[in-house]
Enzyme design. Structure first.
Site, PDB file in Angstrom:
ATOM      1  N   GLU A  79       0.851  -1.206   0.000  1.00 34.39           N
ATOM      2  CA  GLU A  79       0.000   0.000   0.000  1.00 34.39           C
ATOM      3  C   GLU A  79       0.887   1.258   0.000  1.00 34.39           C
ATOM      4  OE1 GLU A  79      -2.825   0.307   3.235  1.00 34.39           O
ATOM      5  OE2 GLU A  79      -3.349   2.363   2.692  1.00 34.39           O
ATOM      6  N   GLU A  87       4.339  10.745  10.879  1.00 30.87           N
ATOM      7  CA  GLU A  87       4.919  10.467  12.205  1.00 30.87           C
ATOM      8  C   GLU A  87       5.069   8.954  12.394  1.00 30.87           C
ATOM      9  OE1 GLU A  87       2.339  12.532  11.595  1.00 30.87           O
ATOM     10  OE2 GLU A  87       3.354  14.433  11.959  1.00 30.87           O
ATOM     11  N   GLN A 104      14.740  34.493 -12.641  1.00 30.44           N
ATOM     12  CA  GLN A 104      15.584  33.528 -11.923  1.00 30.44           C
ATOM     13  C   GLN A 104      14.823  32.844 -10.774  1.00 30.44           C
ATOM     14  OE1 GLN A 104      18.984  34.778  -9.537  1.00 30.44           O
ATOM     15  NE2 GLN A 104      20.266  33.506 -10.859  1.00 30.44           N
TER      16      GLN A 104
HETATM   17  C1  LIG Z   1      -9.419  10.015   2.771  1.00 29.57           C
HETATM   18  C2  LIG Z   1      -8.975   8.908   3.667  1.00 29.57           C
HETATM   19  C3  LIG Z   1      -9.048   7.598   3.230  1.00 29.57           C
HETATM   20  C4  LIG Z   1      -8.698   6.549   4.080  1.00 29.57           C
HETATM   21  N1  LIG Z   1      -8.869   5.251   3.646  1.00 29.57           N
HETATM   22  C5  LIG Z   1      -8.725   4.236   4.564  1.00 29.57           C
HETATM   23  C6  LIG Z   1      -9.091   2.895   4.219  1.00 29.57           C
HETATM   24  O1  LIG Z   1      -9.489   2.600   3.088  1.00 29.57           O
HETATM   25  N2  LIG Z   1      -8.986   1.938   5.177  1.00 29.57           N
HETATM   26  C7  LIG Z   1      -8.550   2.211   6.442  1.00 29.57           C
HETATM   27  O2  LIG Z   1      -8.494   1.301   7.259  1.00 29.57           O
HETATM   28  N3  LIG Z   1      -8.184   3.462   6.785  1.00 29.57           N
HETATM   29  C8  LIG Z   1      -8.279   4.490   5.886  1.00 29.57           C
HETATM   30  N4  LIG Z   1      -7.928   5.767   6.236  1.00 29.57           N
HETATM   31  C9  LIG Z   1      -7.464   6.026   7.592  1.00 29.57           C
HETATM   32  C10 LIG Z   1      -6.004   6.421   7.714  1.00 29.57           C
HETATM   33  O3  LIG Z   1      -5.185   5.289   7.515  1.00 29.57           O
HETATM   34  C11 LIG Z   1      -5.832   7.057   9.097  1.00 29.57           C
HETATM   35  O4  LIG Z   1      -6.459   8.333   9.032  1.00 29.57           O
HETATM   36  C12 LIG Z   1      -4.403   7.183   9.525  1.00 29.57           C
HETATM   37  O5  LIG Z   1      -3.828   5.931   9.760  1.00 29.57           O
HETATM   38  C13 LIG Z   1      -4.256   8.037  10.799  1.00 29.57           C
HETATM   39  O6  LIG Z   1      -5.120   7.629  11.797  1.00 29.57           O
HETATM   40  P1  LIG Z   1      -6.070   8.722  12.520  1.00 29.57           P
HETATM   41  O7  LIG Z   1      -6.719   9.519  11.455  1.00 29.57           O
HETATM   42  O8  LIG Z   1      -6.936   8.028  13.486  1.00 29.57           O
HETATM   43  O9  LIG Z   1      -5.067   9.676  13.277  1.00 29.57           O
HETATM   44  P2  LIG Z   1      -4.456   9.453  14.755  1.00 29.57           P
HETATM   45  O10 LIG Z   1      -3.857   8.109  14.858  1.00 29.57           O
HETATM   46  O11 LIG Z   1      -5.475   9.858  15.753  1.00 29.57           O
HETATM   47  O12 LIG Z   1      -3.286  10.531  14.733  1.00 29.57           O
HETATM   48  C14 LIG Z   1      -3.506  11.929  14.939  1.00 29.57           C
HETATM   49  C15 LIG Z   1      -2.135  12.602  14.891  1.00 29.57           C
HETATM   50  O13 LIG Z   1      -1.323  12.106  15.957  1.00 29.57           O
HETATM   51  C16 LIG Z   1      -0.115  11.608  15.430  1.00 29.57           C
HETATM   52  N5  LIG Z   1       0.368  10.457  16.199  1.00 29.57           N
HETATM   53  C17 LIG Z   1      -0.309   9.339  16.513  1.00 29.57           C
HETATM   54  N6  LIG Z   1       0.482   8.481  17.166  1.00 29.57           N
HETATM   55  C18 LIG Z   1       1.702   9.065  17.256  1.00 29.57           C
HETATM   56  C19 LIG Z   1       2.972   8.692  17.793  1.00 29.57           C
HETATM   57  N7  LIG Z   1       3.153   7.495  18.381  1.00 29.57           N
HETATM   58  N8  LIG Z   1       4.017   9.569  17.707  1.00 29.57           N
HETATM   59  C20 LIG Z   1       3.840  10.768  17.091  1.00 29.57           C
HETATM   60  N9  LIG Z   1       2.674  11.174  16.560  1.00 29.57           N
HETATM   61  C21 LIG Z   1       1.627  10.339  16.625  1.00 29.57           C
HETATM   62  C22 LIG Z   1      -0.434  11.211  14.019  1.00 29.57           C
HETATM   63  O14 LIG Z   1       0.730  11.123  13.200  1.00 29.57           O
HETATM   64  C23 LIG Z   1      -1.379  12.314  13.590  1.00 29.57           C
HETATM   65  O15 LIG Z   1      -0.642  13.443  13.190  1.00 29.57           O
HETATM   66  C24 LIG Z   1      -8.212   6.835   5.384  1.00 29.57           C
HETATM   67  C25 LIG Z   1      -8.093   8.160   5.809  1.00 29.57           C
HETATM   68  C26 LIG Z   1      -8.489   9.188   4.982  1.00 29.57           C
HETATM   69  C27 LIG Z   1      -8.391  10.605   5.504  1.00 29.57           C
END
Ligand SMILES: Cc1cc2nc3c(=O)[nH]c(=O)nc-3n(C[C@H](O)[C@H](O)[C@H](O)COP(=O)(O)OP(=O)(O)OC[C@H]3O[C@@H](n4cnc5c(N)ncnc54)[C@H](O)[C@@H]3O)c2cc1C
Length: 392
Positions: free
Chosen positions: A255, A380, A292
């Site tokens: 992926e 991250e 430039q």
């Molecule tokens: C348009 C779209 C399509 C998607 N399609 C799919 C799909 O088909 N199937 C599926 O399963 N998922 C899908 N996703 C989900 C996507 O994989 C998640 O949004 C992503 O993994 C982040 O999870 P979260 O949104 O819950 O963020 P969170 O995990 O809540 O993170 C929030 C913030 O905290 C940071 N953070 C979290 N943990 C840590 C750490 N240990 N250290 C430092 N920073 C950290 C993150 O980097 C982020 O900046 C999709 C998302 C979007 C927006």
């Protein structure tokens, strides 16, 4: 300064050979004729026709890397890489590419890699034909980056499981016929006790709770799903019970590489349009590309695109040869997704006010690009993986 003109056109280098360049030409022709002219309309409609899956299936584009006995083309990940890169390069929007690739690159591979023969016949064969559409359901309202904290529960009963829970942000979630779904199958917490089950839309209790509105990727559907006492037969378990976490992590490698390839294609397209614009648009009596500041900007972007491509192709070479590639794939994902956002932003700037307008497609490219540093694992998360590889 006299400089010998070098357009960057090269003979294909490994892992690509002449056959891949032929495939590239045919993908380009298809996308240019059958996708690009409709993209704006599909973006505005917030969906592309389901028929596009069938058309891609008919042309063999959904099964490039799958064996011929399942209706695939019997190719490799390198053939698939050509399709992914060229789809973006030739004018599919982020949403169209996401809808097609969520099916072909992230939902079907686990069926092929971990499924039984019967499961392959049920979902992979019609999936390759584009008759069934798949999605991958990992993320939940309370668990994104922290995959091990998912709560969707599959309780074991005679003959199978009863599933309760919810998934969110699922690409193709609205139209998917089958969902490769991460569920908790034991009382154990953390990464133990997670399994992959294939849920089907027709199952009672499986509900598309909401179609989500988003910044970009408008032509793809993104859904919140809810499961209430969904009865899933034992034969829908994919791979060994309680081993799902490992399978999810294995699936992430392709992926992320696919996302890197898509980003390389998308940045090349935006750059070429911007270069042409910089040669044609005049200000203060000369083409803006002759200033430039603009020339250096474009030189920097060209370098960044080549660096993105080099890192991605290197990861692809390793991955396709079966060598360990987690480090390189992670670096490629991290680098290319941020690079695409920056390339689109800088290209929009070169277009001035026109870049902000819909008709040039640059504003859409920038909106679409913003998902890259979040989806498939955030920047991250990529840095955490790399940090661990460094022994930190
Ligand atoms: C348009 C779209 C399509 C998607 N399609 C799919 C799909 O088909 N199937 C599926 O399963 N998922 C899908 N996703 C989900 C996507 O994989 C998640 O949004 C992503 O993994 C982040 O999870 P979260 O949104 O819950 O963020 P969170 O995990 O809540 O993170 C929030 C913030 O905290 C940071 N953070 C979290 N943990 C840590 C750490 N240990 N250290 C430092 N920073 C950290 C993150 O980097 C982020 O900046 C999709 C998302 C979007 C927006």
């Amino acid at each position: 300064m006299t400089v010998v003109k070098d357009t960057g056109v090269r003979a294909p280098l490994p892992p690509f050979a002449a056959e891949h360049e032929e495939l590239r030409d045919s993908v380009r022709r298809f996308v240019t004729r059958e996708i690009a002219p409709h993209v704006e309309r599909w973006e505005a409609a917030r969906e592309f026709p389901r028929e596009l899956y069938r058309r891609c299936g008919e042309l063999g584009f959904l099964g490039l890397k799958f064996p011929e006995r399942y209706g695939g083309q019997g190719g490799t990940h390198v053939h698939e890489a050509v399709w992914i890169e060229e789809l973006s390069r030739s004018g599919a929007s982020g949403g169209v590419a996401a809808g097609l690739n969520a099916h072909a690159q992230i939902a079907m591979p686990p069926i092929f890699n971990f499924g039984t023969e019967e499961q392959r016949q049920r979902w992979l064969v019609p999936g390759i034909r584009g008759e069934l559409v798949g999605a991958l359901g990992i993320t939940e309202p309370g668990a994104g980056s922290d995959v091990a904290s998912i709560r969707t529960r599959a309780r074991k009963v005679a003959g199978g499981y009863v599933v309760n829970g919810a998934k969110t942000f699922i690409t193709n979630g609205v139209r998917a016929d089958f969902l490769v779904c991460a569920c908790r199958t034991s009382e154990e917490g953390g990464h133990r006790g997670i399994s992959l089950l294939v849920l089907e839309r027709r199952m009672p209790g499986y509900e598309v709770a909401r179609k989500l509105e988003k910044l970009g990727w408008h032509a793809s559907d993104t859904a919140e799903l809810s499961f209430t006492d969904v009865e899933v037969p034992a034969e829908n378990l994919l791979g060994p019970e309680n081993e799902g976490f490992k399978l999810i992590m294995a699936n992430f490698a392709w992926e992320r590489l696919a996302m890197s390839l898509g980003a390389v294609g998308a940045m090349q397209r935006v750059f070429e349009r911007t270069l042409a614009y910089a040669k044609e648009r005049e200000a203060f009596g000369r083409p803006i590309g002759r200033f430039q500041a603009v020339r250096h900007k474009l030189a920097g972007l060209a370098t960044r695109i080549d660096a993105s491509r080099a890192l991605t192709y290197h990861a692809l070479r390793l991955f396709a040869s079966g060598a360990p590639a987690i480090r390189e794939v992670t670096m490629a994902k991290l680098f290319t997704q941020r690079a695409l956002v920056e390339v689109c932003d800088e290209c929009l700037q070169v277009h001035g006010g026109y870049g902000y307008m819909r008709e040039y497609g640059i504003e859409r490219a920038l909106r679409d690009a913003r998902l890259g540093p979040i989806g498939g694992g955030t920047d991250e998360t990529m840095k955490e993986i790399l940090g661990r590889q460094l022994g930190l």
